[in-house]
Design a protein around this motif. Structure first.
Motif, mmCIF file in Angstrom:
data_model
loop_
_atom_site.group_PDB
_atom_site.id
_atom_site.type_symbol
_atom_site.label_atom_id
_atom_site.label_comp_id
_atom_site.label_asym_id
_atom_site.label_seq_id
_atom_site.Cartn_x
_atom_site.Cartn_y
_atom_site.Cartn_z
ATOM 1 N N ILE A 125 0.833 -1.205 0.000
ATOM 2 C CA ILE A 125 0.000 0.000 0.000
ATOM 3 C C ILE A 125 0.870 1.259 0.000
ATOM 4 O O ILE A 125 0.480 2.284 -0.556
ATOM 5 N N THR A 129 0.499 4.247 -2.818
ATOM 6 C CA THR A 129 0.185 5.623 -2.409
ATOM 7 C C THR A 129 1.425 6.532 -2.411
ATOM 8 O O THR A 129 1.383 7.624 -1.842
ATOM 9 N N ASP A 130 2.507 6.071 -3.031
ATOM 10 C CA ASP A 130 3.732 6.879 -3.139
ATOM 11 C C ASP A 130 4.300 7.282 -1.781
ATOM 12 O O ASP A 130 4.714 8.420 -1.570
ATOM 13 N N ARG A 149 -2.244 11.177 2.327
ATOM 14 C CA ARG A 149 -1.993 9.882 1.682
ATOM 15 C C ARG A 149 -1.861 8.766 2.716
ATOM 16 O O ARG A 149 -2.286 7.635 2.471
ATOM 17 N N LEU A 152 -5.278 7.805 3.773
ATOM 18 C CA LEU A 152 -5.894 6.994 2.719
ATOM 19 C C LEU A 152 -5.338 5.577 2.724
ATOM 20 O O LEU A 152 -6.077 4.603 2.644
ATOM 21 N N ALA A 153 -4.002 5.505 2.827
ATOM 22 C CA ALA A 153 -3.344 4.199 2.820
ATOM 23 C C ALA A 153 -3.839 3.366 3.999
ATOM 24 O O ALA A 153 -4.084 2.168 3.874
ATOM 25 N N GLU A 183 -4.957 12.453 -8.147
ATOM 26 C CA GLU A 183 -4.281 11.312 -7.532
ATOM 27 C C GLU A 183 -5.272 10.330 -6.925
ATOM 28 O O GLU A 183 -5.129 9.119 -7.046
ATOM 29 N N LEU A 184 -6.266 10.894 -6.276
ATOM 30 C CA LEU A 184 -7.287 10.066 -5.629
ATOM 31 C C LEU A 184 -8.036 9.235 -6.673
ATOM 32 O O LEU A 184 -8.335 8.065 -6.461
ATOM 33 N N LEU A 187 -5.746 6.501 -7.881
ATOM 34 C CA LEU A 187 -5.624 5.488 -6.837
ATOM 35 C C LEU A 187 -6.868 4.597 -6.803
ATOM 36 O O LEU A 187 -6.768 3.374 -6.713
#
Ligand code: ATP
Length: 351
Positions: A125, A129-130, A149, A152-153, A183-184, A187
């Motif tokens: 993950i 998510t970078d 992030r 989110l992760a 980005e979202l 993802l």
């Protein structure tokens, strides 16, 4: 041949869902289906019931009526931890004393997953998510976007069927917010999880959502793709809430919309009072003398476009008219101009 369009089967069915707090009806008999792998936005002004609806889906609020079905099963009575849904809070709620990797592992440790499995999932993950370079940092050593992030992760690492996001970008500044919107979306596409996002920002919903639901006073007004909601709002409130819309009050008589100084053929058959709604980009300035006469009262520059504010007889508020900045005819405040509307791009609302 296989069907290239995404599957339309609902993963989540909201069926006549209501919530009252004493005399306040926060959510009023809302029914809608959310499709598998969809990026779905719940949109509406402050107090319309978005958060309450999301909290009922997550199990933090008990419905006063109606049902929630996930994959056909009624989950309305299940506690939050038994629902295969995860809610990401606006405040992120990260543990400040734990590293990023620990924050991500925490939920899986609570679920007593084997250690190697936890390590593998956290690693995976962080790549998606970078966050790969940030495993050992604590939340206060991260920027706003990085914290977002991590939150989110942390929600994604548990592999929920549906991720609920309450104003996920609310804490970010405008530039970062716009980057994170894209980005979202990327993802969501990569992980293949259904996202339901709450936002009060119509631009954000238009940019990100596959479909969106617009709520007002707890009621569902319209649910459709951003394009359909923008092009064909079914309700005057929606028309005004999404994008910019000009409204002109008048009446329909024998297939024409009439207001003072304005007469336009419309497909409406029934005579009577009506409001004509037209977007700024669907009005043009014409050189011929048979348009709707008006006077420019303001000119606003928007990069490639200019928005003219034009006073016409039929409307107490000036119309907004979008013209290319490079338009051949210069437009200045005080100029008299003629406007035309595309009859196929206007909508009528009955008063
Ligand atoms: P915002 O964008 O401002 O967060 P919202 O659309 O998320 O608004 P909700 O928070 O769902 O709106 O609130 C809907 C209505 O229910 C509001 O009138 C609110 O005051 C009311 N409400 C929400 N929670 C409660 C509560 N616990 N007790 C009483 N009233 C509540």
């Amino acid at each position: 041949m296989t069907d290239p369009s995404p599957p339309l089967e609902p993963i989540l069915s909201i069926d006549g869902l209501s919530k009252t707090f004493g005399p306040v009806t926060a959510v009023d008999r809302v029914s809608l289906d959310i499709r598998r792998n969809e990026f779905f936005a719940l949109l509406g002004p402050s107090g319309c019931g978005k958060t309450t609806l999301l909290r009922m889906l997550a199990g933090f609020e008990a419905p006063s009526g109606g049902r929630i079905l996930l994959d056909g099963k009624d989950i309305s009575g299940l506690p939050p931890e038994r629902r295969p849904l995860n809610l990401m809070f606006q405040s992120y709620a990260l543990f400040p004393h734990m590293t990023v990797a620990k924050n991500l592992a925490y939920g899986l440790e609570m679920d007593r997953l084997p250690k190697p499995e936890i390590a593998r999932r956290v690693e995976e993950i962080m790549t998606v998510t970078d966050l790969a370079g940030f495993a050992d940092r604590k939340p206060d050593q991260l920027s706003g976007g990085q914290k977002q992030r991590v939150a989110l992760a942390r929600a994604l690492v548990k592999r929920p069927k549906v991720l609920l996001l309450d104003e996920p970008l609310g804490a970010l500044d405008k530039k970062l917010r716009e980057r994170m919107q894209l980005e979202l979306k990327r993802l969501q596409h990569d992980v293949g999880i259904t996202f339901i996002i709450v936002t009060h920002d119509q631009e954000e919903a238009l940019v990100m959502a596959d479909r969106m639901a617009i709520l007002k006073d707890g009621k569902l007004l319209q649910c459709d793709t951003p394009e359909a909601v923008y092009e064909a709002p079914t309700d005057r409130f929606v028309a005004n809430f999404i994008g910019v819309m000009n409204f002109i009050d008048g009446r329909v008589t024998s297939g024409r919309f009439e207001a003072s100084g304005l007469s336009l053929a419309v497909s409406e058959e029934v005579d009577g009072p009506a409001t004509l709604a037209v977007r700024p980009e669907n009005i043009a300035v014409t050189g011929t003398g048979d348009g709707i006469g008006g006077t420019i009262v303001d000119v606003a520059y928007h990069g490639l476009d200019r928005v003219l504010h034009v006073r016409i007889e039929a409307s107490p508020t000036p119309l907004q008219v979008r013209v290319p900045a490079q338009a051949a005819i210069p437009h200045a405040v005080g100029d008299s101009i003629q406007l035309v509307m595309r009859p196929d791009r206007v909508r009528l609302f009955r008063n």
